[in-house]
Design a protein around this motif. Sequence first.
Motif, short mmCIF file in Angstrom:
data_model
loop_
_atom_site.label_atom_id
_atom_site.label_comp_id
_atom_site.label_asym_id
_atom_site.label_seq_id
_atom_site.Cartn_x
_atom_site.Cartn_y
_atom_site.Cartn_z
N LEU A 185 4.18 14.83 9.62
CA LEU A 185 4.48 13.40 9.60
C LEU A 185 5.99 13.17 9.54
CD1 LEU A 185 3.02 10.64 9.44
CD2 LEU A 185 3.13 10.85 6.96
N PHE A 186 6.68 13.96 8.73
CA PHE A 186 8.12 13.79 8.59
C PHE A 186 8.85 14.20 9.87
CE2 PHE A 186 12.39 14.60 6.72
CZ PHE A 186 12.60 13.33 6.22
N ALA A 187 8.35 15.23 10.54
CA ALA A 187 8.95 15.63 11.82
C ALA A 187 8.80 14.49 12.84
CB ALA A 187 8.29 16.91 12.34
N ALA A 188 7.65 13.83 12.83
CA ALA A 188 7.45 12.69 13.73
C ALA A 188 8.38 11.54 13.35
CB ALA A 188 5.99 12.23 13.68
N TYR A 189 8.56 11.32 12.07
CA TYR A 189 9.47 10.28 11.57
C TYR A 189 10.90 10.57 12.04
CZ TYR A 189 12.20 7.66 8.08
OH TYR A 189 13.10 6.84 7.46
N GLN A 190 11.34 11.83 11.89
CA GLN A 190 12.69 12.20 12.34
C GLN A 190 12.84 12.03 13.85
OE1 GLN A 190 12.71 16.19 10.59
NE2 GLN A 190 14.42 15.56 9.27
N LEU B 101 0.82 -1.22 0.00
CA LEU B 101 0.00 0.00 0.00
C LEU B 101 0.85 1.26 0.00
CD1 LEU B 101 -2.80 -1.10 2.49
CD2 LEU B 101 -3.01 -0.77 0.02
N LEU B 102 1.95 1.25 0.73
CA LEU B 102 2.83 2.43 0.75
C LEU B 102 3.40 2.70 -0.63
CD1 LEU B 102 4.64 1.84 4.15
CD2 LEU B 102 3.20 3.80 3.56
N ARG B 103 3.75 1.67 -1.36
CA ARG B 103 4.26 1.85 -2.71
C ARG B 103 3.17 2.35 -3.66
NH1 ARG B 103 8.04 -3.55 -2.78
NH2 ARG B 103 9.79 -2.60 -1.72
N GLU B 104 1.97 1.89 -3.45
CA GLU B 104 0.87 2.29 -4.32
C GLU B 104 0.35 3.69 -4.02
OE1 GLU B 104 -2.17 -0.67 -3.74
OE2 GLU B 104 -1.03 -2.24 -4.76
N ALA C 91 1.48 9.51 3.46
CA ALA C 91 0.65 10.58 4.00
C ALA C 91 -0.84 10.28 3.85
CB ALA C 91 1.01 11.90 3.32
N ARG C 92 -1.24 9.64 2.78
CA ARG C 92 -2.66 9.39 2.53
C ARG C 92 -3.13 8.03 3.02
NH1 ARG C 92 -3.00 10.39 -3.71
NH2 ARG C 92 -1.50 8.73 -3.48
N LEU C 93 -2.28 7.30 3.69
CA LEU C 93 -2.61 5.94 4.11
C LEU C 93 -2.90 5.91 5.60
CD1 LEU C 93 -2.76 3.03 3.03
CD2 LEU C 93 -0.35 2.80 3.60
N THR C 94 -3.98 5.24 5.98
CA THR C 94 -4.34 5.14 7.39
C THR C 94 -4.01 3.75 7.92
OG1 THR C 94 -6.60 4.33 6.99
CG2 THR C 94 -6.27 6.74 7.01
N ALA D 109 9.76 9.54 0.58
CA ALA D 109 9.17 10.71 -0.10
C ALA D 109 7.75 10.93 0.36
CB ALA D 109 9.23 10.51 -1.62
N GLY D 110 7.00 9.85 0.57
CA GLY D 110 5.63 9.98 1.07
C GLY D 110 5.59 10.62 2.45
#
Length: 197
Positions: A109-114, A16-19, A23-26, A101-102
Motif C-alpha cells: 500500500l505504501f509503495a502505491a502511495y509513493q 474512519l482513517l483516524r479510527e 490498511a484495514r479500511l475498504t 502511519a496506516g
Amino acid sequence: MAPPARQRILDAATRLLRERGLARLTTREIAHAADAAEGSITKNFGGKIGLLIALLSQELPELRAWQAAATPPGQRPMRTVIIDLLERGIAFYAASLPLVAGAAADQELFAAYQATNRENGTGPHLALDQVAHYLTECQKAGELPHGVEPYTLALTLCGTAQFEAYTAYVSGGGALPGERADRLAATADLILSRPGA
C-alpha cells in the motif's frame, strides 16, 4: 440539503482513517459511511490511495486551517503569524501522522502511495512549498529579514511543527523540555533574527 457525495466521502474517510487506519479500511466501508456509491470513490479520487492523497494534499480541515493562518503580509505582526503557522502546522501533522502511519504499515500500500505521489507531483513537499512561497511574499513586503533564504526558513518552521507533532504522537505530551509555547516563540524569534546579528 446533504453535502455532495465527494464531501461526504472526504468526511467519512477522515473519520474512519483516524479510527481504524488505512490498511484495514475498504472503499466499500468508506462509501457506506458516506452514504455514497463505492464507484464514486473511484470517480472522484481514483481509489483509496487517491483519497488519502487528496486528504493529505488538500482536504484535511487542519491543512486548510494551516493555509488560512498565512494572512497577507502586514495584516498581523510577523511573530504572531509565525507562531500561528507553527501551531496550525503541528495540528496538521498530528492529524496526518496516523493516516500516513496506516499506509506505511502495509508495504504494498505504501509503495502505491509513493508511486502515486511521484506520478501526481503530490506529497509532503507541497506544504513546505506553500510555506516557502508565503515567506517569500513576506520577505518582499519587508516583514522578514533580507539575506535569509525563505525555503530554509520554511524547513525550520515545518520541521519544528512536524517534530513537535511526531514526538507527541510517539511519546505523548511532555517529552520535550519546557513548554511548547516557549519553544514555538523561540523558533519564531530565530526565524525573524537577522543573519549575523
